[in-house]
Write an enzyme that holds these catalytic residues in place. Structure first.
Site, PDB file in Angstrom:
ATOM      1  N   ASN A  47       1.750   9.539   4.188  1.00  0.00           N
ATOM      2  CA  ASN A  47       2.840   8.834   4.861  1.00  0.00           C
ATOM      3  C   ASN A  47       2.358   8.233   6.183  1.00  0.00           C
ATOM      4  O   ASN A  47       1.467   8.774   6.845  1.00  0.00           O
ATOM      5  CB  ASN A  47       4.072   9.733   5.064  1.00  0.00           C
ATOM      6  CG  ASN A  47       3.817  10.974   5.885  1.00  0.00           C
ATOM      7  OD1 ASN A  47       2.737  11.539   5.842  1.00  0.00           O
ATOM      8  ND2 ASN A  47       4.830  11.408   6.614  1.00  0.00           N
ATOM      9  N   VAL A  48       2.924   7.080   6.496  1.00  0.00           N
ATOM     10  CA  VAL A  48       2.570   6.349   7.714  1.00  0.00           C
ATOM     11  C   VAL A  48       3.876   5.975   8.406  1.00  0.00           C
ATOM     12  O   VAL A  48       4.571   5.052   7.985  1.00  0.00           O
ATOM     13  CB  VAL A  48       1.742   5.092   7.383  1.00  0.00           C
ATOM     14  CG1 VAL A  48       1.377   4.352   8.664  1.00  0.00           C
ATOM     15  CG2 VAL A  48       0.499   5.448   6.576  1.00  0.00           C
ATOM     16  N   GLU A  49       4.208   6.732   9.450  1.00  0.00           N
ATOM     17  CA  GLU A  49       5.473   6.483  10.143  1.00  0.00           C
ATOM     18  C   GLU A  49       5.364   5.301  11.098  1.00  0.00           C
ATOM     19  O   GLU A  49       4.276   4.806  11.378  1.00  0.00           O
ATOM     20  CB  GLU A  49       5.902   7.753  10.895  1.00  0.00           C
ATOM     21  CG  GLU A  49       6.245   8.887   9.939  1.00  0.00           C
ATOM     22  CD  GLU A  49       6.768  10.120  10.637  1.00  0.00           C
ATOM     23  OE1 GLU A  49       7.319  10.978   9.944  1.00  0.00           O
ATOM     24  OE2 GLU A  49       6.624  10.243  11.875  1.00  0.00           O
ATOM     25  N   CYS A  58       6.162   5.802   2.967  1.00  0.00           N
ATOM     26  CA  CYS A  58       6.010   7.134   2.390  1.00  0.00           C
ATOM     27  C   CYS A  58       4.628   7.257   1.733  1.00  0.00           C
ATOM     28  O   CYS A  58       3.981   6.250   1.434  1.00  0.00           O
ATOM     29  CB  CYS A  58       7.082   7.383   1.340  1.00  0.00           C
ATOM     30  SG  CYS A  58       8.761   7.368   1.986  1.00  0.00           S
ATOM     31  N   GLU A  60       4.009   8.019  -1.233  1.00  0.00           N
ATOM     32  CA  GLU A  60       4.021   7.418  -2.571  1.00  0.00           C
ATOM     33  C   GLU A  60       3.777   5.908  -2.482  1.00  0.00           C
ATOM     34  O   GLU A  60       3.110   5.330  -3.337  1.00  0.00           O
ATOM     35  CB  GLU A  60       5.359   7.688  -3.259  1.00  0.00           C
ATOM     36  CG  GLU A  60       5.663   9.161  -3.464  1.00  0.00           C
ATOM     37  CD  GLU A  60       6.456   9.772  -2.307  1.00  0.00           C
ATOM     38  OE1 GLU A  60       6.208   9.393  -1.133  1.00  0.00           O
ATOM     39  OE2 GLU A  60       7.318  10.625  -2.572  1.00  0.00           O
ATOM     40  N   CYS A  91      11.609  10.250  -2.095  1.00  0.00           N
ATOM     41  CA  CYS A  91      12.893   9.708  -1.665  1.00  0.00           C
ATOM     42  C   CYS A  91      13.380   8.675  -2.693  1.00  0.00           C
ATOM     43  O   CYS A  91      12.661   8.327  -3.635  1.00  0.00           O
ATOM     44  CB  CYS A  91      12.764   9.070  -0.274  1.00  0.00           C
ATOM     45  SG  CYS A  91      11.928   7.469  -0.245  1.00  0.00           S
ATOM     46  N   CYS A  94      11.119   5.618  -3.170  1.00  0.00           N
ATOM     47  CA  CYS A  94       9.860   5.922  -3.853  1.00  0.00           C
ATOM     48  C   CYS A  94      10.080   6.209  -5.331  1.00  0.00           C
ATOM     49  O   CYS A  94       9.212   5.925  -6.153  1.00  0.00           O
ATOM     50  CB  CYS A  94       9.156   7.089  -3.174  1.00  0.00           C
ATOM     51  SG  CYS A  94       8.484   6.612  -1.577  1.00  0.00           S
TER      52      CYS A  94
HETATM   53 ZN   LIG Z   1       9.696   7.685  -0.044  1.00  0.00          ZN
END
Ligand SMILES: [Zn+2]
Length: 138
Positions: A47-49, A58, A60, A91, A94
């Site tokens: 994940n890369v916020e 996310c 995925e 989520c 995804c």
């Molecule tokens: Zn997601």
């Protein structure tokens, strides 16, 4: 491809490693994903916020980017874990992204010895590429 050929332990190990590559300065929830394709290759993501939160990617999504970067293919199995190594549910967005690249039979790891849960279980009556073909007016 038989689901028994999916290397779940390898995927879980790679997904856990991918959590160490996450960029999660806001939630501090690191997530890693590892997927197995119909050609036997493995793809991973983290994940890369983003400070704007809504632009966060996310794990995925990152995995699907890796899939595309490697030349594409169909996902047949995916393991998504948090930093504690335990499965974490994709989520809603995804689930749709994974459906696009794996189809209804993509197996999503639930941490059991023989995962059987499919993306169709997580996203029933999904809208997909076939709907564009059958519902187009032209
Ligand atoms: Zn997601």
């Amino acid at each position: 491809m038989s689901t028994s050929k999916i290397p779940w332990q390898e995927l879980r190990t790679l997904a856990l490693h991918a959590t160490t590559l996450s960029y999660a300065p806001y939630s501090h929830v690191t997530v890693g994903a590892a997927g197995f394709t119909d050609s036997g290759s493995v793809v991973t993501g983290s994940n890369v916020e983003n400070a704007s939160y809504g632009l966060t990617l996310c794990a995925e999504c990152s995995l699907v980017s890796d899939l595309t970067r490697q030349g594409g293919g169909r996902l047949v199995g995916i393991s998504v874990v948090a930093g504690d190594g335990q499965p974490i549910a994709p989520c809603g967005r995804c689930r749709q992204v994974l459906f696009e690249h794996g189809g209804k039979n993509l197996i999503v790891d639930d941490g059991s010895d023989h995962p059987e849960r499919t993306i169709a279980d997580l996203l029933p009556d999904a809208f997909g590429p076939d709907d564009l073909d059958t519902r187009s007016n032209s």
